[in-house]
Scaffold this motif. Structure first.
Motif, PDB file in Angstrom:
ATOM      1  N   LEU A  74      35.064  25.693  49.502  1.00 28.13           N
ATOM      2  CA  LEU A  74      35.346  27.124  49.649  1.00 28.13           C
ATOM      3  C   LEU A  74      35.788  27.462  51.070  1.00 28.13           C
ATOM      4  CD1 LEU A  74      32.463  28.690  47.528  1.00 28.13           C
ATOM      5  CD2 LEU A  74      34.898  28.598  46.961  1.00 28.13           C
ATOM      6  N   ALA A  75      35.253  26.751  52.048  1.00 27.40           N
ATOM      7  CA  ALA A  75      35.660  27.005  53.436  1.00 27.40           C
ATOM      8  C   ALA A  75      37.153  26.788  53.613  1.00 27.40           C
ATOM      9  CB  ALA A  75      34.870  26.112  54.392  1.00 27.40           C
ATOM     10  N   GLU A  76      37.726  25.896  52.828  1.00 30.26           N
ATOM     11  CA  GLU A  76      39.153  25.607  52.937  1.00 30.26           C
ATOM     12  C   GLU A  76      40.021  26.666  52.265  1.00 30.26           C
ATOM     13  OE1 GLU A  76      39.897  21.656  51.593  1.00 30.26           O
ATOM     14  OE2 GLU A  76      38.477  20.748  53.015  1.00 30.26           O
ATOM     15  N   VAL A  77      39.396  27.587  51.520  1.00 28.61           N
ATOM     16  CA  VAL A  77      40.155  28.674  50.879  1.00 28.61           C
ATOM     17  C   VAL A  77      39.565  30.024  51.277  1.00 28.61           C
ATOM     18  CG1 VAL A  77      41.021  27.292  48.959  1.00 28.61           C
ATOM     19  CG2 VAL A  77      38.784  28.410  48.757  1.00 28.61           C
ATOM     20  N   GLY A  78      39.294  30.155  52.574  1.00 25.33           N
ATOM     21  CA  GLY A  78      38.802  31.437  53.085  1.00 25.33           C
ATOM     22  C   GLY A  78      37.435  31.813  52.587  1.00 25.33           C
ATOM     23  N   ASP A  79      36.559  30.820  52.409  1.00 23.79           N
ATOM     24  CA  ASP A  79      35.207  31.046  51.893  1.00 23.79           C
ATOM     25  C   ASP A  79      35.207  31.684  50.514  1.00 23.79           C
ATOM     26  OD1 ASP A  79      33.946  29.917  54.119  1.00 23.79           O
ATOM     27  OD2 ASP A  79      33.967  31.830  55.205  1.00 23.79           O
ATOM     28  N   GLY A  80      36.306  31.474  49.769  1.00 22.63           N
ATOM     29  CA  GLY A  80      36.373  32.000  48.409  1.00 22.63           C
ATOM     30  C   GLY A  80      36.912  33.413  48.317  1.00 22.63           C
ATOM     31  N   GLU A  81      37.430  33.952  49.418  1.00 18.95           N
ATOM     32  CA  GLU A  81      37.983  35.308  49.391  1.00 18.95           C
ATOM     33  C   GLU A  81      39.102  35.383  48.356  1.00 18.95           C
ATOM     34  OE1 GLU A  81      38.328  39.171  50.125  1.00 18.95           O
ATOM     35  OE2 GLU A  81      37.006  37.963  51.410  1.00 18.95           O
ATOM     36  N   GLY A  82      38.945  36.314  47.400  1.00 14.14           N
ATOM     37  CA  GLY A  82      39.952  36.486  46.363  1.00 14.14           C
ATOM     38  C   GLY A  82      39.846  35.507  45.209  1.00 14.14           C
ATOM     39  N   TRP A  83      38.819  34.677  45.221  1.00 10.88           N
ATOM     40  CA  TRP A  83      38.623  33.710  44.146  1.00 10.88           C
ATOM     41  C   TRP A  83      37.579  34.210  43.164  1.00 10.88           C
ATOM     42  CZ3 TRP A  83      39.820  28.114  43.744  1.00 10.88           C
ATOM     43  CH2 TRP A  83      40.913  27.761  44.560  1.00 10.88           C
ATOM     44  N   GLY A  84      37.705  33.798  41.923  1.00  9.68           N
ATOM     45  CA  GLY A  84      36.710  34.098  40.910  1.00  9.68           C
ATOM     46  C   GLY A  84      35.846  32.889  40.634  1.00  9.68           C
ATOM     47  N   VAL A  85      34.694  33.109  40.011  1.00 13.13           N
ATOM     48  CA  VAL A  85      33.811  32.019  39.616  1.00 13.13           C
ATOM     49  C   VAL A  85      33.393  32.229  38.165  1.00 13.13           C
ATOM     50  CG1 VAL A  85      31.761  33.199  40.567  1.00 13.13           C
ATOM     51  CG2 VAL A  85      31.704  30.724  40.128  1.00 13.13           C
ATOM     52  N   ILE A  86      33.534  31.186  37.375  1.00 14.92           N
ATOM     53  CA  ILE A  86      33.117  31.189  35.977  1.00 14.92           C
ATOM     54  C   ILE A  86      31.915  30.265  35.863  1.00 14.92           C
ATOM     55  CG2 ILE A  86      33.765  30.662  33.603  1.00 14.92           C
ATOM     56  CD1 ILE A  86      36.676  31.155  34.380  1.00 14.92           C
ATOM     57  N   ALA A  87      30.775  30.814  35.429  1.00 13.72           N
ATOM     58  CA  ALA A  87      29.542  30.024  35.371  1.00 13.72           C
ATOM     59  C   ALA A  87      28.572  30.683  34.406  1.00 13.72           C
ATOM     60  CB  ALA A  87      28.908  29.917  36.757  1.00 13.72           C
ATOM     61  N   TRP A 114      42.197  39.810  35.482  1.00 14.90           N
ATOM     62  CA  TRP A 114      41.953  38.872  36.572  1.00 14.90           C
ATOM     63  C   TRP A 114      43.226  38.493  37.307  1.00 14.90           C
ATOM     64  CZ3 TRP A 114      37.052  39.488  36.675  1.00 14.90           C
ATOM     65  CH2 TRP A 114      36.327  39.647  35.489  1.00 14.90           C
ATOM     66  N   ASP A 115      44.249  39.334  37.208  1.00 14.72           N
ATOM     67  CA  ASP A 115      45.531  39.009  37.853  1.00 14.72           C
ATOM     68  C   ASP A 115      45.419  38.870  39.368  1.00 14.72           C
ATOM     69  OD1 ASP A 115      46.930  38.823  35.522  1.00 14.72           O
ATOM     70  OD2 ASP A 115      48.064  40.682  35.749  1.00 14.72           O
ATOM     71  N   ASP A 116      44.471  39.565  39.990  1.00 13.50           N
ATOM     72  CA  ASP A 116      44.375  39.539  41.454  1.00 13.50           C
ATOM     73  C   ASP A 116      43.692  38.287  42.001  1.00 13.50           C
ATOM     74  OD1 ASP A 116      45.631  41.967  41.612  1.00 13.50           O
ATOM     75  OD2 ASP A 116      43.787  43.143  41.774  1.00 13.50           O
ATOM     76  N   LEU A 117      43.104  37.489  41.144  1.00 15.85           N
ATOM     77  CA  LEU A 117      42.393  36.310  41.621  1.00 15.85           C
ATOM     78  C   LEU A 117      43.365  35.251  42.117  1.00 15.85           C
ATOM     79  CD1 LEU A 117      39.605  35.814  38.917  1.00 15.85           C
ATOM     80  CD2 LEU A 117      39.430  36.968  41.139  1.00 15.85           C
ATOM     81  N   ARG A 118      43.088  34.725  43.305  1.00 17.53           N
ATOM     82  CA  ARG A 118      43.931  33.676  43.885  1.00 17.53           C
ATOM     83  C   ARG A 118      43.622  32.311  43.295  1.00 17.53           C
ATOM     84  NH1 ARG A 118      41.984  33.520  49.363  1.00 17.53           N
ATOM     85  NH2 ARG A 118      43.468  31.811  49.616  1.00 17.53           N
ATOM     86  N   GLY A 119      42.419  32.116  42.824  1.00 19.26           N
ATOM     87  CA  GLY A 119      41.992  30.845  42.258  1.00 19.26           C
ATOM     88  C   GLY A 119      40.682  31.043  41.527  1.00 19.26           C
ATOM     89  N   VAL A 120      40.218  29.987  40.868  1.00 19.54           N
ATOM     90  CA  VAL A 120      38.997  30.072  40.069  1.00 19.54           C
ATOM     91  C   VAL A 120      38.124  28.851  40.333  1.00 19.54           C
ATOM     92  CG1 VAL A 120      38.027  30.094  37.738  1.00 19.54           C
ATOM     93  CG2 VAL A 120      40.091  31.426  38.234  1.00 19.54           C
ATOM     94  N   VAL A 121      36.831  29.091  40.569  1.00 19.54           N
ATOM     95  CA  VAL A 121      35.830  28.028  40.589  1.00 19.54           C
ATOM     96  C   VAL A 121      35.251  27.954  39.184  1.00 19.54           C
ATOM     97  CG1 VAL A 121      33.686  27.190  41.606  1.00 19.54           C
ATOM     98  CG2 VAL A 121      35.278  28.524  43.001  1.00 19.54           C
ATOM     99  N   LEU A 122      35.529  26.866  38.500  1.00 17.26           N
ATOM    100  CA  LEU A 122      35.052  26.680  37.130  1.00 17.26           C
ATOM    101  C   LEU A 122      33.839  25.760  37.172  1.00 17.26           C
ATOM    102  CD1 LEU A 122      35.266  26.994  34.083  1.00 17.26           C
ATOM    103  CD2 LEU A 122      37.015  25.180  34.083  1.00 17.26           C
ATOM    104  N   ARG A 145      46.761  29.367  38.394  1.00 16.00           N
ATOM    105  CA  ARG A 145      46.215  29.432  39.752  1.00 16.00           C
ATOM    106  C   ARG A 145      45.339  28.209  39.979  1.00 16.00           C
ATOM    107  NH1 ARG A 145      44.046  34.985  38.213  1.00 16.00           N
ATOM    108  NH2 ARG A 145      45.334  34.490  36.405  1.00 16.00           N
ATOM    109  N   PRO A 146      45.101  27.854  41.227  1.00 17.49           N
ATOM    110  CA  PRO A 146      44.328  26.634  41.507  1.00 17.49           C
ATOM    111  C   PRO A 146      42.886  26.746  41.034  1.00 17.49           C
ATOM    112  CG  PRO A 146      44.761  27.857  43.525  1.00 17.49           C
ATOM    113  CD  PRO A 146      45.583  28.506  42.460  1.00 17.49           C
ATOM    114  N   LEU A 147      42.309  25.576  40.809  1.00 20.18           N
ATOM    115  CA  LEU A 147      40.935  25.475  40.342  1.00 20.18           C
ATOM    116  C   LEU A 147      40.120  24.595  41.282  1.00 20.18           C
ATOM    117  CD1 LEU A 147      41.693  24.712  36.579  1.00 20.18           C
ATOM    118  CD2 LEU A 147      40.588  26.801  37.410  1.00 20.18           C
ATOM    119  N   ILE A 148      38.870  24.980  41.489  1.00 15.67           N
ATOM    120  CA  ILE A 148      37.861  24.098  42.087  1.00 15.67           C
ATOM    121  C   ILE A 148      36.857  23.811  40.985  1.00 15.67           C
ATOM    122  CG2 ILE A 148      35.999  23.896  43.770  1.00 15.67           C
ATOM    123  CD1 ILE A 148      37.583  25.746  45.612  1.00 15.67           C
ATOM    124  N   ILE A 149      36.638  22.515  40.696  1.00 13.47           N
ATOM    125  CA  ILE A 149      35.778  22.128  39.581  1.00 13.47           C
ATOM    126  C   ILE A 149      34.692  21.186  40.093  1.00 13.47           C
ATOM    127  CG2 ILE A 149      35.690  20.961  37.350  1.00 13.47           C
ATOM    128  CD1 ILE A 149      38.458  21.967  36.762  1.00 13.47           C
TER     129      ILE A 149
END
Length: 267
Positions: A74-87, A114-122, A145-149
């Motif tokens: 998350l630090a590499e993507v602005g600490d998750g600014e603008g990202w969503g999380v699905i959990a 969710w159009d404004d989300l830059r990426g998603v943590v799944l 959009r990019p994913l962190i999994i």
């Protein structure tokens, strides 16, 4: 000794026979233990608590998972600014990472929500209905959009069935929409580097990975220089092992029927 959890120590609600005794025996022998798991629904302390509820003597500091690598990702993507999380439990993640937005109501919210989300943590999808799966696919199709999994598994043995896991959904999104994915857990090297750092002065080949999956446990261990033992109680239960190893091109050093069996066979 590095142990997988699902398929090695348990396959859902109940421990595998002999698992508790195997852990106790390792402690009597003075062996250091780590649980290297793609179970990321909870922090490692929560995973340890779940194992203890199953009668398995594991401490929180002995669990390593993709959740451990999430702060750096998350630090590499602005600490998750603008990202969503699905959990399953998004609130505890948003509390820890307040720049994340909880993505909820996949089955009912229109994908443009969710159009404004830059990426998603799944994180996980174990709780999804068919409608949730369709909602996720619509979200990704509308705006890839990019994913962190943190859990790269594509499937997992659970109470006699195989589940759909985040790794499969990530690979699907990459195939269909060309999205970039950062995987944090097994078999990717970052998580093995974290484990090896916890055994300073011990060479990788002195560490034994005990797992049930060629494509996560064996592949990851081989890439990190660990030796590996495959048990037959999980993903490959009832399968022709030689055939599966040959299909994957991935062979362990040893095979055992289960973690509770003291005799192993060199492959």
């Amino acid at each position: 000794m590095v142990l997988d959890a699902y398929g090695v120590l348990h396959t859902g609600l109940h421990p595998i026979p002999g698992a508790a005794n195997a852990i106790a025996d390792a402690r009597r022998r003075g062996l250091a233990l780590r649980i290297l798991t793609n179970d990321v629904t909870h922090e490692p302390a929560g995973v340890a608590a779940g194992l203890r509820r199953r009668g398995l003597d594991i401490r929180p500091d002995e669990v390593v998972s993709g959740r451990d690598l999430l702060p750096e990702a998350l630090a590499e993507v602005g600490d998750g600014e603008g990202w969503g999380v699905i959990a399953i439990h998004p609130d505890e993640l948003v509390v820890r990472y307040p720049r994340l937005t909880a993505v909820e109501g996949l089955a009912t919210a229109p994908p443009e929500t969710w159009d404004d989300l830059r990426g998603v943590v799944l994180v996980d999808c174990f709780h999804w209905s068919t409608a949730d799966l369709e909602g996720y696919r619509a979200l990704m199709a509308r705006r890839p959009r990019p994913l962190i999994i943190p859990n790269p598994d594509v499937t997992c043995p659970y109470e006699g069935a195989l589940t759909l896991e985040p790794g499969a959904l990530g690979l699907e999104a990459a195939r269909d929409h060309g999205v970039a994915i950062r995987f944090l857990g097994k078999p990717f090297p970052g998580i093995y580097a974290r484990v090896k750092a916890q055994f300073p002065g011990v060479s990788a080949e002195r560490l034994l990975m005990v797992g049930d999956s060629p494509h996560t446990d064996i592949l990851g261990a081989r890439g990190a220089g660990l030796r590996c033992l495959l048990v037959e109680t999980g993903l490959l239960h009832g399968e022709d092992l030689d055939r599966r190893f040959a299909e994957s091109g991935l062979w362990p050093d040893f095979v055992a029927p289960s973690i509770g069996v003291t005799e192993t066979v060199a492959v």
